[in-house]
Design a protein around this motif. Structure first.
Motif, PDB file in Angstrom:
ATOM      1  N   GLU A 368       0.802  -1.219   0.000  1.00 37.68           N
ATOM      2  CA  GLU A 368       0.000   0.000   0.000  1.00 37.68           C
ATOM      3  C   GLU A 368       0.843   1.280   0.000  1.00 37.68           C
ATOM      4  O   GLU A 368       0.296   2.374  -0.058  1.00 37.68           O
ATOM      5  CB  GLU A 368      -0.931   0.009   1.213  1.00 37.68           C
ATOM      6  CG  GLU A 368      -1.965  -1.101   1.211  1.00 37.68           C
ATOM      7  CD  GLU A 368      -3.023  -0.912   0.141  1.00 37.68           C
ATOM      8  OE1 GLU A 368      -3.402   0.244  -0.107  1.00 37.68           O
ATOM      9  OE2 GLU A 368      -3.446  -1.913  -0.456  1.00 37.68           O
ATOM     10  N   LEU A 379       3.060   4.800   7.398  1.00 43.95           N
ATOM     11  CA  LEU A 379       2.332   3.601   7.813  1.00 43.95           C
ATOM     12  C   LEU A 379       3.049   2.889   8.957  1.00 43.95           C
ATOM     13  O   LEU A 379       2.413   2.435   9.913  1.00 43.95           O
ATOM     14  CB  LEU A 379       2.162   2.660   6.616  1.00 43.95           C
ATOM     15  CG  LEU A 379       1.239   3.166   5.493  1.00 43.95           C
ATOM     16  CD1 LEU A 379       1.309   2.255   4.286  1.00 43.95           C
ATOM     17  CD2 LEU A 379      -0.199   3.281   5.982  1.00 43.95           C
ATOM     18  N   ASP A 404      -5.813  -2.717   8.514  1.00 51.30           N
ATOM     19  CA  ASP A 404      -6.997  -1.870   8.353  1.00 51.30           C
ATOM     20  C   ASP A 404      -7.040  -0.775   9.417  1.00 51.30           C
ATOM     21  O   ASP A 404      -7.434   0.363   9.142  1.00 51.30           O
ATOM     22  CB  ASP A 404      -8.268  -2.715   8.432  1.00 51.30           C
ATOM     23  CG  ASP A 404      -8.490  -3.526   7.162  1.00 51.30           C
ATOM     24  OD1 ASP A 404      -7.863  -3.192   6.147  1.00 51.30           O
ATOM     25  OD2 ASP A 404      -9.281  -4.484   7.197  1.00 51.30           O
ATOM     26  N   LYS A 407      -4.396   1.800   8.391  1.00 46.84           N
ATOM     27  CA  LYS A 407      -4.825   2.590   7.231  1.00 46.84           C
ATOM     28  C   LYS A 407      -5.924   3.577   7.611  1.00 46.84           C
ATOM     29  O   LYS A 407      -5.899   4.741   7.188  1.00 46.84           O
ATOM     30  CB  LYS A 407      -5.301   1.661   6.113  1.00 46.84           C
ATOM     31  CG  LYS A 407      -5.689   2.390   4.849  1.00 46.84           C
ATOM     32  CD  LYS A 407      -5.824   1.453   3.659  1.00 46.84           C
ATOM     33  CE  LYS A 407      -7.074   0.630   3.744  1.00 46.84           C
ATOM     34  NZ  LYS A 407      -7.329  -0.111   2.488  1.00 46.84           N
ATOM     35  N   ASN A 516      -7.596   5.617  -1.580  1.00 45.03           N
ATOM     36  CA  ASN A 516      -8.398   4.954  -0.553  1.00 45.03           C
ATOM     37  C   ASN A 516      -9.762   5.607  -0.374  1.00 45.03           C
ATOM     38  O   ASN A 516     -10.451   5.344   0.609  1.00 45.03           O
ATOM     39  CB  ASN A 516      -7.623   4.934   0.770  1.00 45.03           C
ATOM     40  CG  ASN A 516      -6.490   3.923   0.748  1.00 45.03           C
ATOM     41  OD1 ASN A 516      -6.705   2.732   0.883  1.00 45.03           O
ATOM     42  ND2 ASN A 516      -5.270   4.409   0.556  1.00 45.03           N
TER      43      ASN A 516
END
Length: 681
Positions: A368, A379, A404, A407, A516
């Motif tokens: 990602e 991240l 998840d 993110k 996203n």
């Protein structure tokens, strides 16, 4: 240890596997000689007077180093003397001499240096060389390592030994662990801004950049997408080169004071090396000054180094101002970083903090990040925060939170910075709820482009269903004006080059935010009724030539409302040299959602009006034709159209007000159909 009191003498021992292999060996020898090493190979000789056997013996004795190029054929001949009849005698002869010398020295020698041109050949290194360092020449890094070995230039020279430092006992016992912890804080390992130390990774272009930076007098352009580490890499290489005796200045076009200094550089420069970051943001007049200055530096060999850093094709925009500059500068293009480089960054951070991300979290961070070192840092940082890791741990700690969760937290942070900006761009200069949302779609295409930049001329050929609404933005300069008027909002995230018509993302965090998004929800949030469409055009105009002024006025008003309309003069360049009937037929039969028929007294008498009406006559029953009856039409002329709803145009009344009214009704009609069409995901 060998000392470089004289140029190192090197002999290359290899087998004649193929012409290509011999050429690679010759290139290696040539490069070593051009870089100061006295290298010799058999290809430099025609027929030595003492004969080949004695020549080989003399070379092996003469050389300080023997570079052994290992391949399957070399290893076979070296080990067993196997060969084709009449071939391979040189390797067999050299091998016997080398083997004897190693035997006499109890296999201890710094003279013999095994190398391979590809990793596949590592299995064919003769057994007696396997204890020695092998150099892989398929990368610049491997060649540099070999060069260091041959010239005795250490990567990390041992500092001179100094006296022992005297430390207070309490300091040594009480603060050692704290000092280590301070040096390994989370914010210093996974950095959200600034130049990384513990997690710096050399991009693919690192070695090429190093050579370019130490090349005197030649200008350098470093270009690439945001977040791939261009500026960081330049500064790291300069740090490595230790230019302590040079006056270095770093300027950024994002600061007004720096921009003023950049403009004055050609007339007032006291620096040896100047870095101009975000060069592409300069105005054209300033770019022209810098282009001319780079030419002067190159032509007069002033010893000044000018480094320009910008987005993709920044070099092209520079050359545009000075065509002959292309041969005077070097351009290095940073691509999206491959996954193995991002993996290296994450692993360095794990080691520095003594942590271990679980496999799923690790792989998702890498994937990602989209090749951006900066996103990877963000991240990893957020994962550590959620796992309550703020500094190096004494025992290894496993990070088991879900990706998840990471993110979602990052997107929440980015939404505060980018949500309003994205919505403002998606709406364009004026929101048209019923329109085709051209700015929305441009943003969507840009978000999904692998290079984070979009050539709009190419995009409208790829997305034909949006060409009619997007093309006017380019041809009329609408998008350029829109971005210029909102410079303060867009300049940090989006850049548009009006000459190349390339739209680029300036901030890798903005890419992550856009990719996203739930685009269906975002479209509704931006205010659009729908962003999916049933055909290439919303409306197609059918009219007699005598009524072109009315048709054009309607077309222009619809286009301003970001409605896709077919009006023949807008597509003259495409119609040229095409079969006119074949071009128009699909438009009036199916490609336009609605047909607007301007039914004047001249309409039935015109050939092309007749042709067009033949194509769409079956669409009356599908409620897809909107007649506009002109008041000068004789009674009964268009009786067949009276069974469907239409509008009246009075020829003796002000055209502008009537067109405004007609367009308003058309847009309302279109809005009703938009509500029935689902949006994109």
């Amino acid at each position: 240890m060998f000392q470089t009191a004289h140029p190192p003498k090197v002999f290359i021992s290899y087998s004649h596997d193929s012409r290509e292999h011999m050429a690679r060996v010759l290139m290696l020898a040539d490069r070593l000689r051009t870089e100061g090493i006295d290298c010799n190979i058999d290809q430099y000789e025609i027929a030595p007077s003492q004969g080949w056997h004695h020549w080989m013996m003399n070379q092996l004795e003469w050389a300080d180093f023997v570079v052994v190029v290992c391949t399957e054929q070399y290893e076979r001949r070296f080990r067993r003397g196997q060969k084709e009849p009449g071939k391979g005698r040189g390797v067999t002869w050299e091998g016997s001499i080398i083997a004897q010398e190693l035997y006499d020295g109890y296999l201890k020698s710094i003279k013999f240096v095994p190398v391979v041109f590809s990793a596949e050949d590592k299995n064919y290194i003769p057994i007696m060389f396997r204890a020695f360092n092998t150099y892989y020449l398929d990368t610049e890094e491997g060649y540099t390592a070999l060069y260091r070995r041959l010239t005795n230039q250490l990567d990390n020279p041992k500092p001179a030994l100094s006296e022992l430092a005297r430390l207070p006992v309490r300091s040594l016992l009480s603060h050692t662990s704290n000092s280590l912890a301070v040096s390994m804080r989370l914010e210093d390992v996974f950095k959200r801004s600034g130049i990384p130390t513990h997690t710096f990774v050399e991009p693919v272009e690192y070695r090429r950049l190093l050579v370019a930076l130490r090349t005197r007098g030649r200008g350098l352009v470093v270009e690439g997408t945001s977040g791939v580490g261009k500026t960081t890499c330049v500064l790291k290489v300069l740090e490595l080169l230790s230019l302590h005796n040079k006056k270095i200045k770093k300027l950024t076009t994002r600061k007004k004071q720096d921009r003023e200094e950049i403009i004055c550089l050609p007339k007032n420069n006291d620096y040896d090396l100047i870095i101009i970051d975000d060069f592409h943001l300069l105005e054209d007049t300033a770019k022209q000054l810098i282009a001319d200055y780079m030419k002067v530096i190159a032509d007069e060999e002033k010893g000044i180094k000018l480094i320009l850093i910008g987005i993709n094709k920044a070099g092209n925009s520079l050359v545009r101002f000075a065509r002959d500059l292309n041969n005077r500068i070097e351009t290095i293009r940073f691509g999206i970083n491959p996954e193995n480089k991002v993996i290296e960054l994450v692993k360095k951070g794990e080691e520095a903090l003594n942590i271990k991300f679980n496999y799923t979290l690790f792989t998702n961070i890498v994937k990602e990040s989209y090749g951006s070192f900066h996103i990877a840092q963000l991240l990893c940082y957020e994962a550590c925060i959620l796992a309550e890791v703020t500094e190096r741990t004494s025992a290894i700690q496993k990070i088991t939170i879900t990706f998840d969760a990471v993110k979602q937290k990052v997107i929440e942070e980015l939404s505060r910075a980018f949500d309003d900006v994205a919505r403002k761009f998606a709406r364009g200069p004026k929101l048209s709820r019923e329109g085709r949302a051209p700015y929305f779609h441009i943003l969507h295409w840009l978000a999904n482009d692998d290079k984070w930049s979009l050539e709009l001329d190419f995009a409208i050929t790829k997305y034909l269903e949006h060409r009619a609404s997007v093309e006017p933005l380019l041809e009329n300069g609408f998008i350029q004006n829109f971005i210029a008027r909102n410079h303060d909002d867009f300049s940090d995230v989006i850049h548009y080059d009006s000459l190349t018509r390339i739209l680029s993302i300036e901030d890798s965090k903005f890419v992550f935010f856009l990719r996203n998004l739930s685009w269906h929800q975002f479209a509704a949030k931006a205010g659009y009724l729908s962003v999916s469409f049933t055909g290439r055009y919303d409306f197609a105009l059918s009219f007699a030539g005598a009524d072109r002024n009315v048709a054009e006025a309607i077309a222009r008003k619809l286009t301003e409302a970001e409605i896709a309309v077919f009006y023949d003069q807008d597509e003259q360049h495409r119609i040229l040299a095409n079969d006119l009937e074949e071009y128009l037929r699909p438009i009036y039969q199916s490609e336009a959602q609605f047909i607007i028929a301007l039914l004047s007294k001249d309409y039935p008498t015109r050939i092309w009006a007749k042709f067009e009406s033949e194509q769409f006559k079956t669409r009356f029953s599908k409620s897809e034709v909107i007649p506009i009856w002109f008041s000068d039409s004789p009674p009964g002329m268009f009786d067949e159209t009276n069974r469907v709803g239409g509008l009246t145009y009075k020829i003796d009344t002000d055209m502008e007000s009537q067109v405004d009214y007609i367009v308003k009704i058309l847009i309302k009609k279109l809005g009703e159909t938009r509500r029935k069409i689902p949006g994109i995901q």
